[in-house]
Design an enzyme around this catalytic site. Structure first.
Site, mmCIF file in Angstrom:
data_model
loop_
_atom_site.group_PDB
_atom_site.id
_atom_site.type_symbol
_atom_site.label_atom_id
_atom_site.label_comp_id
_atom_site.label_asym_id
_atom_site.label_seq_id
_atom_site.Cartn_x
_atom_site.Cartn_y
_atom_site.Cartn_z
ATOM 1 C CG ASP A 1 17.485 -1.111 28.415
ATOM 2 O OD1 ASP A 1 17.678 -0.486 29.481
ATOM 3 O OD2 ASP A 1 18.175 -2.088 28.085
ATOM 4 N NE ARG B 1 23.831 -11.328 29.925
ATOM 5 C CZ ARG B 1 23.544 -10.026 30.107
ATOM 6 N NH1 ARG B 1 23.816 -9.138 29.159
ATOM 7 N NH2 ARG B 1 23.012 -9.606 31.237
HETATM 8 C C1 S3P Z 1 21.271 -5.135 30.859
HETATM 9 C C2 S3P Z 1 20.466 -4.990 31.962
HETATM 10 C C3 S3P Z 1 19.667 -3.774 32.224
HETATM 11 C C4 S3P Z 1 19.536 -2.900 30.991
HETATM 12 C C5 S3P Z 1 20.846 -2.733 30.278
HETATM 13 C C6 S3P Z 1 21.368 -4.083 29.820
HETATM 14 C C7 S3P Z 1 22.034 -6.382 30.673
HETATM 15 O O1 S3P Z 1 20.318 -3.011 33.223
HETATM 16 O O2 S3P Z 1 19.019 -1.638 31.344
HETATM 17 O O3 S3P Z 1 20.698 -1.898 29.143
HETATM 18 O O4 S3P Z 1 22.537 -6.642 29.553
HETATM 19 O O5 S3P Z 1 22.126 -7.154 31.648
HETATM 20 P P1 S3P Z 1 19.992 -3.198 34.805
HETATM 21 O O6 S3P Z 1 20.544 -4.493 35.218
HETATM 22 O O7 S3P Z 1 20.694 -2.045 35.459
HETATM 23 O O8 S3P Z 1 18.509 -3.109 34.912
#
Ligand code: S3P
Length: 462
Positions: A344, A55
């Protein structure tokens, strides 16, 4: 695989993606060999937060002014995002020891990349960029590795289409994503069917370019780094418990960003120290945003001894040092509301469950089946190969704690699975060999070095 091969996509480097290229990669992927026993001691700092690193580049690129980032994760996933913005004409210096300087081009300053953007293994790059790029004037194509090209993308392309975006996927709803530029986007009010920070962030980023207001309602809280960073860069986000809204047409102001260490990377050490008798480890400067701390809650419910020291706020994100000492763990029913807050960390938590006394039950976590690998199946297969009674269910796992034998497991190219099984060696009866560990570099460069310093006996071999 067929969608990748049939599409005849070219990578950024001009190479055709084909079976030969993919399988060559797989065969040169290193193995980890972890010797049984030992404990984790001392203090360490794990790499920067992956979600915040992505981000920081995206919003820094769209801001007016120069954004200075510290603590940036120099892993392949966040570097894929960085390279994508270089390819779209943004001037970026670094990373040099976690420092990156992004010269923002403003909301409308990106330029068309010369080739498809190759996002490697990174789902966050692809899903967030699909929203950000849906409102640009130019066409762009997003591709990635075999895992990423198999992951579901309709969860972003369908709501984006409701906003007026034009994005082509394969018939299976997977990448390549071909995003047509020059569309007029309109704000929507979207109820997300799955709790996903990637979907929420994708739509908020598209919302920056849309006419009117874009609102996203989530069925359960998910990580809110996008909302925090937008606000920190002067873009109003109206939030209540389950809803976030942005109005299109605003501007971002460059700001300094200090990326905390990634609690998802700390999780391997939290579990390792919890299961290895004699351990006493301090993990410094870890992000403890409440939308990410499910791993702490779940481990504590299992009996872990984790102390949060020196809590503080750094650049709009809560941070602390975590002291973790060995403690005997017990099996639990994992509270379903913790699932998105620890999404995660389940590969590591499954290893903790395998070392606990009694049964651990996880349900309501079907999302784990569509991560970098099918984390329910791949973890159940690996645990069984090590002699653990682990039964996969459609939406979770049932694990009877007990002894862990040694053996050989396949991480299936999933970074978090490779690192979780490495930690299992702290309690195994003999060596654990883990196949296909190259992707550990996506989130945790030099995991082997740092884990060795802390006391894990591990080697990477080609
Ligand atoms: C993330 C959101 C999660 C996570 C990924 C990182 C993010 O995914 O599993 O490792 O940075 O927004 P999901 O939105 O599919 O849950």
């Amino acid at each position: 695989m067929s969608n990748v091969m049939d599409s005849g996509i070219r990578r950024n480097d001009g190479r055709e993606i084909n079976q030969g290229f993919l399988s060559m990669n797989k065969h040169s992927s290193p193995q980890f060999k972890a010797t049984p026993g030992g404990s984790l001691k001392g203090k360490l700092r794990v790499p920067g937060d992956k979600s915040i690193s992505h981000r920081s580049i995206m919003l820094g690129a769209l801001a007016d002014g120069v954004t200075e980032i510290q603590g940036f994760l120099e892993g392949e996933d966040s570097l894929a995002t960085l390279k994508a913005f270089l390819a779209m004409g943004v001037s970026i210096d670094g990373p040099h020891e976690g420092r990156v300087v992004v010269k923002g081009v403003g909301m409308h300053g990106l330029t068309a990349p010369a080739t498809a953007l190759d996002l490697g293994n990174s789902g966050t790059s692809m899903r967030l960029l699909s929203g950000l790029l849906a409102g640009q004037e130019f066409d762009v194509e997003l591709v990635g590795d075999h895992s990423l090209m198999s992951r579901p993308m309709r969860r972003v392309t369908e709501p984006l289409a409701k906003m007026g975006a034009v994005i082509e996927t394969t018939d299976e709803g997977t990448a390549p994503l071909r995003i047509r530029g020059g569309q007029t986007l309109k704000g929507i009010d979207y109820d997300m069917p799955v709790a996903s920070a990637q979907v929420k962030s994708c739509l908020l980023l598209a919302g920056l370019y849309a006419q009117g207001k874009t609102c996203v309602t989530e069925p359960a809280p998910t990580r809110d780094h996008t909302e925090r960073m937008l606000s920190g860069m002067g873009y109003e986000v109206v939030r209540n418990t389950s809803r976030a809204c942005v109005e299109g047409g605003g501007h971002l102001k460059a700001a300094a960003i200090d990326v905390p260490s990634d609690i998802s990377s700390a999780a391997f050490f939290l579990v390792g120290a919890s299961i290895a008798p004699g351990s006493d480890l301090l993990i410094e400067h870890v992000g403890i945003n409440p939308t990410r701390t499910g791993v702490l809650e779940i481990l504590r419910l299992m009996g872990a001894d984790i102390e949060v020291q020196n809590p503080r706020e750094v650049g709009g994100e809560p941070v602390a040092d975590l002291r973790v000492r060995y403690a005997p763990l017990k099996g639990i029913d994992i509270p379903v509301e913790q699932v998105p807050l620890a999404i995660d960390e389940f590969p590591a938590l499954f290893v903790a469950a395998a070392c606990a006394e009694g049964r651990t039950v996880l349900a309501g976590a079907e999302e784990l089946r569509v991560k970098e690998s099918d984390r329910i199946q791949v973890m159940a297969d690996g645990l069984q190969a090590l002699g653990v009674d682990a039964q996969a269910t459609p939406d979770g796992m049932i694990i009877e704690g007990g002894a862990i034998n040694g053996g050989r497991v396949d991480s299936c190219g999933d970074h978090r699975i490779a690192m979780s099984f490495a930690m299992a060696a702290l309690r195994s009866r003999s060596e654990i060999v883990i196949d296909d560990c190259d992707n550990v570099n996506t989130s945790f460069p030099d995991f082997v070095g740092l884990a060795s310093t802390a006391g894990l006996s591990i080697q990477a071999v080609r």
